[in-house]
Design an enzyme around this catalytic site. Structure first.
Site, PDB file in Angstrom:
ATOM      1  N   ARG A 118     -25.278  14.092  43.173  1.00 27.63           N
ATOM      2  CA  ARG A 118     -26.170  15.049  42.499  1.00 27.63           C
ATOM      3  C   ARG A 118     -27.553  15.053  43.136  1.00 27.63           C
ATOM      4  O   ARG A 118     -28.176  16.118  43.296  1.00 27.63           O
ATOM      5  CB  ARG A 118     -26.265  14.678  41.017  1.00 27.63           C
ATOM      6  CG  ARG A 118     -27.157  15.612  40.198  1.00 27.63           C
ATOM      7  CD  ARG A 118     -27.051  15.340  38.705  1.00 27.63           C
ATOM      8  NE  ARG A 118     -28.081  16.053  37.962  1.00 27.63           N
ATOM      9  CZ  ARG A 118     -29.037  15.489  37.239  1.00 27.63           C
ATOM     10  NH1 ARG A 118     -29.087  14.151  37.131  1.00 27.63           N
ATOM     11  NH2 ARG A 118     -29.940  16.207  36.621  1.00 27.63           N
ATOM     12  N   HIS A 122     -29.132  18.427  44.628  1.00 31.43           N
ATOM     13  CA  HIS A 122     -30.351  19.035  44.095  1.00 31.43           C
ATOM     14  C   HIS A 122     -31.500  19.012  45.097  1.00 31.43           C
ATOM     15  O   HIS A 122     -32.364  19.893  45.057  1.00 31.43           O
ATOM     16  CB  HIS A 122     -30.763  18.326  42.804  1.00 31.43           C
ATOM     17  CG  HIS A 122     -29.930  18.717  41.632  1.00 31.43           C
ATOM     18  ND1 HIS A 122     -30.440  18.880  40.359  1.00 31.43           N
ATOM     19  CD2 HIS A 122     -28.602  18.977  41.525  1.00 31.43           C
ATOM     20  CE1 HIS A 122     -29.466  19.233  39.532  1.00 31.43           C
ATOM     21  NE2 HIS A 122     -28.337  19.284  40.220  1.00 31.43           N
ATOM     22  N   TRP A 262     -16.255  16.246  32.926  1.00 37.68           N
ATOM     23  CA  TRP A 262     -15.388  17.403  33.175  1.00 37.68           C
ATOM     24  C   TRP A 262     -13.926  16.975  33.362  1.00 37.68           C
ATOM     25  O   TRP A 262     -13.021  17.748  33.085  1.00 37.68           O
ATOM     26  CB  TRP A 262     -15.839  18.139  34.427  1.00 37.68           C
ATOM     27  CG  TRP A 262     -17.134  18.866  34.325  1.00 37.68           C
ATOM     28  CD1 TRP A 262     -17.314  20.187  34.006  1.00 37.68           C
ATOM     29  CD2 TRP A 262     -18.451  18.348  34.575  1.00 37.68           C
ATOM     30  NE1 TRP A 262     -18.652  20.525  34.028  1.00 37.68           N
ATOM     31  CE2 TRP A 262     -19.373  19.409  34.384  1.00 37.68           C
ATOM     32  CE3 TRP A 262     -18.949  17.094  34.945  1.00 37.68           C
ATOM     33  CZ2 TRP A 262     -20.749  19.255  34.548  1.00 37.68           C
ATOM     34  CZ3 TRP A 262     -20.314  16.934  35.108  1.00 37.68           C
ATOM     35  CH2 TRP A 262     -21.203  18.005  34.909  1.00 37.68           C
TER      36      TRP A 262
END
Length: 379
Positions: A118, A122, A262
């Site tokens: 991540r 980002h 998820w």
């Protein structure tokens, strides 16, 4: 060996069916699609079962030989001159340092892998192809304006985790370290080898920070998703491939406001995100938080931007394609993620890719297969 695998996976599949029927009445909740093209399922779970695997391996050296554990994982790294960048042997050492930081029994699912991915995502996903601003070069998330953006909430932990490596190798840039760590983490979690090369230069101050709002908003639909990714220069196929990284990690109410994973293997890079999108039933979660969706068990979740991938027919065709063919997904993701991390970066013309360690594709598949087996039986 092949016959043994089929028998084991048949037993595992039946066990998971029974468990899913008992818990939620939906056998699709815990059963992953049997992979096509004669490949076994991937489930490289380096989290809480890493020690289990280590202990088992020490008692069964013949499995090490058969499974190819002796071969090291490979990550593509640029071969650069000593005058411009660190030699590739130093990046091989940095790779070992990153791997040593991944497992942590006190962190989410006992692995830092997802949050390092991540961070790389980002740091890179702020690029604007029109203004030529943003992207991983500059590592501008070190400065207040960008580090406080809502989409980057919680990433201070990942940046701090990598500081020990930066101190050990002070001459590398933060931009190179963050993206390299993300690429290594993907491979260590069973994903594809990501082409990567150094050459990012860090910004001196916050004046280089991009404006807020350049990263995807999870509450929005397909039109917003396209706006965000088209601004960077991606097409629909690349968009779906990149969003598939949601197979990793989980949401937190104190960061994004959402909660839950998820997939059932949040430290395993796989195509299961797409399988879950298509085969599970998603209904609005009844809670006091923002709109998100849950499966019948209440254990898995999807965000509005996730469901946009199956509500939009142009996106959905790629979701179906990747759900059915994990090899294709790995290939497309590796290319798209490498592109993402290089947006806006000016590299030396002499840069070319080489390998930091030995190992074969077959060895990596065997390694993933055995660790997948250990993880299933330890759940």
């Amino acid at each position: 060996m092949l016959t043994t695998r089929r028998l084991l996976f048949k037993a595992i599949k039946e066990s998971r069916k029974t468990r899913a029927n008992t818990n939620s009445g939906n056998s699709l909740v815990a059963v992953r699609r049997v992979r096509r093209n004669n490949r076994s399922q991937r489930n490289y779970y380096r989290g809480s079962h890493a020690q289990t695997h280590q202990n088992f391996s020490s008692r069964a050296p013949y499995i090490l030989l058969a499974g190819g554990f002796a071969a090291a994982s490979t990550l593509l790294v640029s071969q650069v001159s000593a005058d411009d960048h660190h030699q590739k042997d130093e990046w091989a050492d940095i790779r070992k340092d990153v791997v040593s930081l991944l497992h942590d029994s006190n962190w989410d699912d006992q692995s830092w892998g997802p949050v390092l991915v991540r961070l790389a995502w980002h740091a890179s996903g702020t690029y604007d192809k029109d203004s030529k601003t943003g992207g991983s070069t500059g590592a501008t998330m070190r400065f207040g304006p960008e580090s406080s953006h809502g989409a980057n909430s919680g990433l201070a932990h990942a940046r701090e985790r990598l500081e020990v490596i930066k101190k050990k190798h002070p001459n590398i840039s933060y931009g190179d370290l963050w993206t390299f760590a993300g690429a290594v983490a993907i491979e260590e979690m069973g994903g594809p080898k990501i082409p990567w090369r150094p050459g990012r230069k860090d910004a001196e101050n916050e004046s280089a920070c991009p404006p807020d709002g350049r990263l995807p908003d999870a509450s929005k639909g397909a039109s917003h998703v396209r706006d965000i990714f088209y601004r960077m220069g991606f097409d629909d196929r690349e968009i779906v491939a990149l969003v598939g990284a949601h197979a990793l990690g989980r949401c937190h109410t104190d960061r994004s406001g959402y909660t839950g994973p998820w997939t059932r293997s949040p430290t395993t890079f796989s195509n299961d995100y797409f399988v879950q999108l298509l085969e599970n039933k998603w209904t609005p979660k009844k809670w006091d938080g923002p709109l998100q969706y849950e499966d019948p068990s209440g254990e898995l979740m999807m965000l509005p931007a996730d469901l946009a991938l199956i509500q939009d027919e142009r996106f959905k065709k790629y979701v179906k394609m990747y759900a059915e063919d994990e090899d294709l997904y790995f290939k497309d993701f590796a290319a798209a993620f490498a592109k993402l991390m290089e947006l806006g970066v000016s590299f030396s013309p002499s840069s070319s890719s080489t390998s930091t360690s030995s190992g074969s594709h077959h060895d990596s598949d065997e390694k993933r297969w055995w660790q997948k087996l250990f993880s299933v039986f330890n759940k």
